[in-house]
Enzyme design. Structure first.
Site, PDB file in Angstrom:
ATOM      1  N   SER A 258      -3.809 -22.256  95.594  1.00 42.95           N
ATOM      2  CA  SER A 258      -2.859 -22.952  94.730  1.00 42.95           C
ATOM      3  C   SER A 258      -2.081 -24.036  95.453  1.00 42.95           C
ATOM      4  O   SER A 258      -1.848 -25.122  94.908  1.00 42.95           O
ATOM      5  CB  SER A 258      -1.887 -21.938  94.104  1.00 42.95           C
TER       6      SER A 258
ATOM      7  N   GLU B  46     -14.623 -21.687 104.418  1.00 45.72           N
ATOM      8  CA  GLU B  46     -13.384 -22.229 104.981  1.00 45.72           C
ATOM      9  C   GLU B  46     -13.420 -22.199 106.504  1.00 45.72           C
ATOM     10  O   GLU B  46     -13.012 -23.161 107.167  1.00 45.72           O
ATOM     11  CB  GLU B  46     -12.185 -21.429 104.463  1.00 45.72           C
TER      12      GLU B  46
ATOM     13  N   THR C 190      -8.970 -24.143  99.799  1.00 44.62           N
ATOM     14  CA  THR C 190      -8.955 -23.438  98.524  1.00 44.62           C
ATOM     15  C   THR C 190      -7.615 -22.739  98.335  1.00 44.62           C
ATOM     16  O   THR C 190      -7.029 -22.243  99.295  1.00 44.62           O
ATOM     17  CB  THR C 190     -10.089 -22.397  98.502  1.00 44.62           C
TER      18      THR C 190
ATOM     19  N   GLY D  44      -8.294 -14.525 100.326  1.00 44.70           N
ATOM     20  CA  GLY D  44      -7.836 -14.050  99.027  1.00 44.70           C
ATOM     21  C   GLY D  44      -8.593 -14.677  97.869  1.00 44.70           C
ATOM     22  O   GLY D  44      -8.716 -14.088  96.803  1.00 44.70           O
ATOM     23  N   GLY D  45      -9.133 -15.861  98.110  1.00 45.38           N
ATOM     24  CA  GLY D  45      -9.939 -16.539  97.092  1.00 45.38           C
ATOM     25  C   GLY D  45     -11.431 -16.372  97.297  1.00 45.38           C
ATOM     26  O   GLY D  45     -12.232 -17.053  96.652  1.00 45.38           O
TER      27      GLY D  45
END
Length: 236
Positions: free
Chosen positions: A35, A112, A33, A105-106
Site C-alpha cells: 500500500s 522482490e 509491492t 505479506g503480499g
C-alpha cells in the site's frame, strides 16, 4: 473527504512521495509491492507526466506493481533487457535496528528479493508500527514453497523451531497462490536471533524457493509517523 483527511493515509502518501523524489532521470527503478509503495509508484508516474524526470524504466516485483505502473504511465522493462537497477522502492512487514527486514505479506517476496537485491540503492518505506527490536516478534516469516513440497518443508521448518501454517486465500477457497504458481507457508518463530543464518538454512530446504528474510539489502529506511494528527517522515 473523510478518506482524504485520514492521517494514516496521508502518512503513507508522504512516505511514498519522499521515496519517489529520490528517483532521477535516465534510471531503472525497481517497483515494489504494497500500500505504501503504491503511492510511490503513483508519484513517480506523476513526476514523469509533469516532465520533472524522463527516461525512466520500471521493473515490477508483482502483478500489482505492473498494473499500477501501467496505470500511472511508467514504462516497464525486464531483467533480460537491462544491465542493472539504479534504485528500488519497496515496503516491509518488519524492520529491525540494523535494517534487516521481514517481507512477504503480499506473497511477492521472491521477486522482490531478486529486484531489491540487484538495486544499487534500496529504499524501504514503512510506518512506525513495522519497527521491531528483533525480527519474527510481530510477523510470521513467509516461505514460498513448491506445492508438492508443502508437507516435507513444513516438517523441516518445525525442526527449526518454527510453527508453519499454509496461507489461505481471502474470499477464495483454497490457499494463496503466488505469481510463480507456488504456495506460502507463514512460519511463526518466537524471535529470530540470527537472520542471516536462518535465511540460508531455510533456503537450503529442498522445495523452498525463497523466504521473507532480507538481510543486508536495505540502504535506507523511510518511516512514516502520525503525531497529533499530523503526518511526518523520518529516517531510521
Amino acid at each position: 473527504m473523510a478518506a482524504e483527511m485520514d492521517p494514516v493515509k496521508l502518512m503513507k502518501q508522504e512516505v511514498g512521495r519522499q521515496a519517489a523524489a529520490r528517483v532521477q532521470s535516465n534510471t531503472v527503478v525497481g517497483l515494489g509491492t504494497g500500500s505504501t509503495t503504491a503511492f510511490a509508484i503513483q508519484f513517480i508516474g506523476e513526476r514523469l507526466a509533469k516532465g520533472e524526470i524522463s527516461n525512466i524504466k520500471g521493473v515490477p516485483t508483482s502483478f500489482q506493481a505492473s498494473v499500477l505502473a501501467k496505470q500511472y504511465g511508467i514504462p516497464l522493462t525486464t531483467l533480460d533487457e537491462i544491465d542493472g537497477i539504479d534504485i528500488a522502492i519497496d515496503g516491509a512487514d518488519e524492520v529491525d535496528p540494523t535494517m534487516n527486514l521481514v517481507k512477504g505479506g503480499g506473497a511477492a517476496h521472491t521477486r522482490e528479493k531478486i529486484v531489491d537485491g540487484l538495486a544499487k540503492e534500496f529504499i524501504v518505506v514503512v510506518d512506525s508500527s513495522k519497527l521491531v527490536d528483533k525480527l519474527g516478534t510481530t510477523f510470521a516469516l513467509p516461505v514460498e514453497v513448491l506445492p508438492l513440497a508443502v508437507t516435507p518443508v513444513s516438517k523441516a521448518l518445525e525442526s527449526l523451531g518454527g510453527k508453519p501454517e499454509l496461507r489461505m486465500g481471502i474470499k477464495k477457497d483454497g490457499p494463496v497462490i503466488t505469481d510463480q504458481g507456488n504456495m506460502i507457508l507463514d512460519v511463526k518463530f518466537t524471535a529470530i536471533d540470527d537472520p542471516a543464518g536462518l535465511e540460508k538454512t531455510i533456503n537450503n530446504i529442498p522445495g523452498v524457493l525463497d523466504n521473507g528474510l532480507f538481510v543486508d539489502l536495505a540502504t535506507e529506511v523511510l518511516i512514516g509517523e502520525v503525531k497529533d494528527g499530523q503526518a511526518s517522515v523520518r529516517k531510521l
